[in-house]
Write a protein that holds these residues in place. Structure first.
Motif, mmCIF file in Angstrom:
data_model
loop_
_atom_site.group_PDB
_atom_site.id
_atom_site.type_symbol
_atom_site.label_atom_id
_atom_site.label_comp_id
_atom_site.label_asym_id
_atom_site.label_seq_id
_atom_site.Cartn_x
_atom_site.Cartn_y
_atom_site.Cartn_z
ATOM 1 N N ASP A 103 0.933 -1.155 0.127
ATOM 2 C CA ASP A 103 0.052 -0.077 -0.138
ATOM 3 C C ASP A 103 0.848 1.412 0.036
ATOM 4 O OD1 ASP A 103 -2.239 -1.561 0.072
ATOM 5 O OD2 ASP A 103 -2.683 -1.069 2.107
ATOM 6 N N ASP A 105 0.428 3.709 1.748
ATOM 7 C CA ASP A 105 0.447 4.728 3.115
ATOM 8 C C ASP A 105 1.512 4.292 4.042
ATOM 9 O OD1 ASP A 105 -0.627 2.450 3.767
ATOM 10 O OD2 ASP A 105 -2.561 2.853 4.168
ATOM 11 N N GLN A 107 1.881 1.432 5.748
ATOM 12 C CA GLN A 107 1.301 0.985 7.050
ATOM 13 C C GLN A 107 2.184 -0.242 7.250
ATOM 14 O OE1 GLN A 107 -2.971 1.628 6.516
ATOM 15 N NE2 GLN A 107 -2.984 1.616 8.661
ATOM 16 N N ARG A 208 -1.495 4.855 9.826
ATOM 17 C CA ARG A 208 -1.354 5.635 8.859
ATOM 18 C C ARG A 208 -0.589 6.770 9.311
ATOM 19 N NH1 ARG A 208 -3.343 7.184 3.681
ATOM 20 N NH2 ARG A 208 -4.041 5.261 2.337
HETATM 21 MG MG MG Z 1 -3.822 1.714 4.807
#
Ligand code: MG
Ligand code: UDP
Length: 317
Positions: A103, A105, A107, A208
């Protein structure tokens, strides 16, 4: 054994807040892996702009000109996370030895990338990342996720618990994936059906750092529905089973009424036993029609065979 080339695939939807940091961190990390000869210099990070309306594409295309490790793919509109991911995976076909999807972000712990590669080097074609815990999720997300896994299991679909789309696939697995035509995409359900040697690794999930989750409750619900309808016809069977059950119950009720009339002459009582089943059966019928409608609707959409994504620009070509 030669050092493999890696394509990191990162779908992005309105991620301007975090993207500069993500680009920096992922390309620096990729470079360090190239230097330590874990992967070779043909490796790259491919950012997919899933029809963002903010500066996501400007950031990607500017970085792409400056940084040799960065590539970009722009979709013509928002096609959703799963389709964006698929567009990235298929664009990497035959360009690298393996890909890892992650992803935008940050994370998911990027340090797990070298664990994925180690598994690939030991001969695995598909390696799924499993998160160690769900501490960073809201309680709503945790509860609905648990409910979803249990429901899927009851319907005969065995999903890998706590595995999202952080996974490695070899080029061989990507070629196999490219033969799947379905539009109702639920990648984490499809990938296990590809076969080959598969394994898992564990990783940590962080909060996040910037921007907001792009998975609204509505998107999550529609994602769960895709998972159910594309992998199981159990709900349709449930409708038939319920139909059968209520037919039996109504036959028993008929028997009861006949006995009450002929043996006890007691027919006026029982208003409830007439009215309640009317509502109940009405409800169950509507539910049944709804479930069937959901499948018919999806079959209709699938039968059109529309493209699952449309690429506007691709720096890999
Ligand atoms: Mg995420
Ligand atoms: N994403 C996307 N298209 C969408 C929604 C999300 O490409 O329509 C991307 C998003 O940019 C992120 C990834 O999918 O890289 C996962 O989304 P997010 O982190 O918002 O979901 P969460 O982690 O909250 O489940």
């Amino acid at each position: 054994m030669s050092t493999p080339s890696l394509g990191l695939v990162v779908p992005c939807f309105n991620e301007q807040e975090i993207l500069p940091k993500t680009i920096n961190q992922l390309s620096t990390y990729l470079e360090s892996l190239v230097q330590s000869k874990v992967i070779n210099e043909k490796s790259f990070v491919l950012f997919i702009d899933d029809g963002s309306v903010d500066c996501t594409w400007q950031i990607i295309s500017e970085e792409q000109k400056r940084n040799a490790y960065i590539e970009g793919l722009k979709l013509s509109k928002n096609f959703g996370h799963q389709n964006a991911l698929l567009s990235g995976l298929l664009s990497c076909k035959n360009k690298v030895d393996c890909i890892i999807s992650i992803d935008a972000d940050l994370q998911q712990d990027k340090r797990a990338i070298k664990d994925f590669i180690a598994e690939y080097n030991s001969g695995f074609d598909i390696v799924c990342g499993v998160r160690n815990n769900r501490k960073t999720d809201s309680s709503l997300k945790r509860i609905t996720a648990e409910f979803f896994y249990t429901l899927m299991k009851l319907m005969g679909v065995n999903l890998l618990r706590n595995h999202a789309d952080y996974r490695l696939m070899s080029n061989k697995a990507i070629c196999a994936l490219s033969q799947y035509d379905e539009g109702n995409l639920f990648l984490r359900g499809i990938v296990p059906t590809i076969g080959f040697k598969q394994s898992t690794i564990n990783f940590d999930v962080k909060e996040r750092e910037a921007g907001e989750s792009k998975y609204t409750p509505m998107k999550m619900l529609s994602f769960a529905l895709s998972g159910i309808t594309s992998f199981s016809i159990a709900p349709l069977r449930l409708v038939s089973a319920l139909g059968l059950l209520f037919t039996l119950i109504s036959l028993l009720m008929l028997l009861y009424v006949l006995i009450a009339k002929f043996f006890f002459n007691d027919v006026l009582s029982g208003w409830a036993s007439i009215v309640i089943p009317i509502y109940l059966l009405g409800g169950i019928q509507l539910l049944g029609i709804g479930i069937i409608g959901e499948y018919v609707g999806r079959t209709y959409i699938e039968s059109k065979g529309r493209p699952r994504f449309i690429i506007e620009e691709n720096t890999l070509d």
